[in-house]
Write an enzyme that holds these catalytic residues in place. Structure first.
Site, mmCIF file in Angstrom:
data_model
loop_
_atom_site.group_PDB
_atom_site.id
_atom_site.type_symbol
_atom_site.label_atom_id
_atom_site.label_comp_id
_atom_site.label_asym_id
_atom_site.label_seq_id
_atom_site.Cartn_x
_atom_site.Cartn_y
_atom_site.Cartn_z
ATOM 1 N N SER A 111 0.996 -1.429 -0.507
ATOM 2 C CA SER A 111 -0.127 0.040 -0.303
ATOM 3 C C SER A 111 1.062 1.108 -0.431
ATOM 4 O O SER A 111 2.137 1.369 0.236
ATOM 5 C CB SER A 111 -1.218 -0.385 0.984
ATOM 6 O OG SER A 111 -0.067 0.090 1.963
ATOM 7 N N ALA B 216 -4.080 0.318 -0.867
ATOM 8 C CA ALA B 216 -3.899 -0.641 -0.695
ATOM 9 C C ALA B 216 -4.508 -2.016 -2.218
ATOM 10 O O ALA B 216 -5.129 -1.440 -3.273
ATOM 11 C CB ALA B 216 -4.919 -1.466 -0.073
ATOM 12 N N LYS C 182 -6.835 -2.148 -6.467
ATOM 13 C CA LYS C 182 -6.968 -1.697 -6.200
ATOM 14 C C LYS C 182 -8.044 -0.651 -5.049
ATOM 15 O O LYS C 182 -8.924 -0.421 -6.386
ATOM 16 C CB LYS C 182 -5.829 -1.358 -6.965
ATOM 17 C CG LYS C 182 -4.771 -1.599 -7.694
ATOM 18 C CD LYS C 182 -4.111 -0.100 -8.281
ATOM 19 C CE LYS C 182 -2.539 -0.917 -9.544
ATOM 20 N NZ LYS C 182 -2.888 0.116 -9.934
ATOM 21 N N ASP D 106 5.309 11.074 -9.190
ATOM 22 C CA ASP D 106 5.967 9.757 -7.847
ATOM 23 C C ASP D 106 7.148 8.936 -9.026
ATOM 24 O O ASP D 106 6.139 7.499 -9.253
ATOM 25 C CB ASP D 106 4.995 9.620 -6.981
ATOM 26 C CG ASP D 106 4.510 9.180 -5.908
ATOM 27 O OD1 ASP D 106 6.300 9.017 -5.340
ATOM 28 O OD2 ASP D 106 4.775 8.121 -5.417
#
Length: 531
Positions: free
Chosen positions: A184, A189, A204, A316
């Site tokens: 997660s 998660a 997901k 990210d």
């Protein structure tokens, strides 16, 4: 004094009890798929809604018109509004088939609409003008980002054409088996599950115990609104997975809405399953496999730089956002991807900061930082992948080209087009054995060719090897295999297998002796007799 101490202790105990009670009342527990087998409330009613569009439409009308506003936190409402607008913005680049009709299941479509907050008729009219003037989130105690009509039109237009005839839904994951928690992040998660005991997928969903949900609930004490905020990241990812279909982007198989943790219509995305990218393990693999990972990544970044939505950056950008599927790298997490180009008035506004160094890019005449999304992706590829995976144990003749690629991307002298061109050139050299032209010499040793024979034992270990118990390497030719054998002090023979790598190179077992020579009709063995 003693009474005062008792009073203080009693007050502390009461505060602790009250805090525990509030947590029980306001923070839902996460019911993962293994415990409830992705069970959803009112299953029979929902299945009927799938078969009866009119019933689903009545439900849409009821929820859109009669519901009362629920959010009393302007800041939370503003965040939900921004997340919602981001999804809508990515959907505005409509695919050619989107005008032909809405292929989405009626009930699932209604639930996507319901992610929007609801409000009074006056607020709905005001929201119709949100694209032409700003919305005042601090005025009043309720909020609705979209009019009812817009809700009726809100779906992610998942393509159910001949290439994707049937998306999975709730019925497909009702009886999943072999459920395993994978990990997660701040919001989601991820679980591994098997459908029909044969097909493995990733599930997901919003992590109710995750950073985003816990912090939001503590701040606003509104689990349902906090869930709506978090779930928009999954909706955004689903939208991008549908719009950005590419061999190095994970596939969206479907989705499911169900009632869970006292929150209606919680969302589960069903995606392609991959193996987590473990950099330590990857460093122990052959150079050819590490080069394949880097080439996959550059092909992906080239597509993102020229995508239908514009140049997209992965905000990210970390190895954990990628998985391996059949040896190829694929990005699996797109909820933090962005197609927004940074605005600027001068080059000073186009400043990119990284831990090791910084860059200043050019401010274009359009008032945007030129290629900032592409350059950010490329430098992250350099610092997380290229420096570790490309140079080490590469063929000697290819190292100057590899050094040039690593240095040019590390300095951002190249863009993604030049980087992909150079990597494709390197692939051509390697796949066709052209890297051997100036390095291969006549073997110093003599070898005896034995057809229909193999060596069962006599293994020794080498690095990097495709087999951890022996020395299994890929070579372009028998000549290269002889060169490798002569460079290994332990090598006295090698066995040709009938396996090839993704570049067409043949896998060869190098052996330390010939004592265990056995018949094998599918193998050819070369015994080193001199040298």
């Amino acid at each position: 004094m003693k009474r005062r101490k008792i009073a203080v202790a009693a007050g502390f105990c009461f505060s602790f009890f009250l805090g525990t009670l509030m947590n029980l009342l306001f923070i839902p527990g996460f019911e993962h798929h293994q415990s409830n087998r992705v069970h959803r409330s009112d299953q029979e009613e929902e299945h009927a809604d799938h078969l009866q569009p009119r019933a689903a439409e009545r439900r849409v009308h009821r929820d859109s018109v009669s519901a009362e506003p629920r959010s009393s936190h302007p800041d939370l409402a503003r965040q939900i509004h921004e997340r919602y607008n981001e999804v809508v913005r990515y959907r505005q680049h409509r695919a050619p088939w989107s005008e032909a009709g809405n292929p989405l299941r009626p009930l699932e479509r209604r639930r996507l609409m319901d992610l929007a907050q609801r409000g009074s008729s006056e607020q709905l009219k005001a929201a119709e003008m949100m694209n032409s003037r700003p919305v005042d989130f601090n005025h009043g105690s309720s909020f609705s980002p979209l009019p009812a009509k817009a809700k009726l039109d809100f779906d992610i237009n998942l393509n159910r054409n001949m290439h994707n005839p049937s998306l999975m839904g709730c019925s497909d994951i009702d009886n999943v088996t072999n459920v395993q928690y994978l990990g997660s992040g701040y919001t989601k998660a991820v679980y591994k599950a098997t459908i029909n005991e044969t097909f493995s997928v990733a599930l997901k969903s919003v992590d109710f115990g995750g950073h985003d949900m816990e912090n939001c609930v503590k701040k606003y004490a509104s689990p349902e609104d906090c869930y709506r905020l978090a779930s928009y990241k999954i909706v955004k990812e689903m939208t991008l997975l549908q719009r950005l279909q590419h061999p190095h982007i994970i596939k969206l198989h479907g989705y499911c809405y169900q009632d869970s943790n006292d929150i209606t219509d919680t969302l589960t995305a069903i995606t392609e399953l991959g193996n987590p990218l473990e950099m330590i393990q990857l460093l122990q693999t052959s150079w050819e496999e590490r080069f394949r990972i880097c080439l996959s990544l550059v092909r992906l970044l080239h597509y993102l730089a020229h995508s239908p939505l514009g140049s997209i950056t992965l905000l990210d950008f970390r190895p954990r956002q990628f998985v391996i599927v059949d040896g190829e790298l694929k990005v699996t997490d797109l909820d933090d991807a962005s197609a927004d180009e940074a605005p600027c008035s001068s080059s000073a506004d186009c400043f990119m900061e990284f831990p090791a160094r910084n860059f200043t890019l050019h401010c274009s005449s359009q008032g945007l930082c030129q290629s900032i999304n592409e350059k950010r992706n490329l430098y992250n590829a350099y610092r997380f992948f290229f420096t570790y995976l490309l140079p080490h144990s590469a063929p000697t003749a290819l190292r100057p080209l590899l050094d040039r690629i690593v240095n040019s991307t590390g300095e951002l002298r190249w863009g993604i087009d030049e980087t992909l061109s150079e990597l494709e050139k390197l692939l051509h050299l390697y796949s066709n054995g052209l890297y051997l032209l100036n390095t291969t010499q006549a073997p110093r040793a003599e070898y005896k060719r034995v057809v229909g024979a193999s060596i069962a034992g006599d293994n020794y270990r080498c690095w990097p090897s495709y087999n951890h118990e022996g020395c299994l390497l890929s070579v372009f030719s028998i000549q290269e295999a002889m060169d490798v054998c002569e460079s290994h002090g332990q090598c006295h023979a090698f066995v040709l297998t009938n396996q090839t790598t993704w570049t067409g190179h043949q896998l060869i077992f190098f052996k330390a002796g010939t004592a265990s020579l056995v018949p094998d009709p599918d193998k050819v063995t070369f015994l080193r007799v001199t040298g």
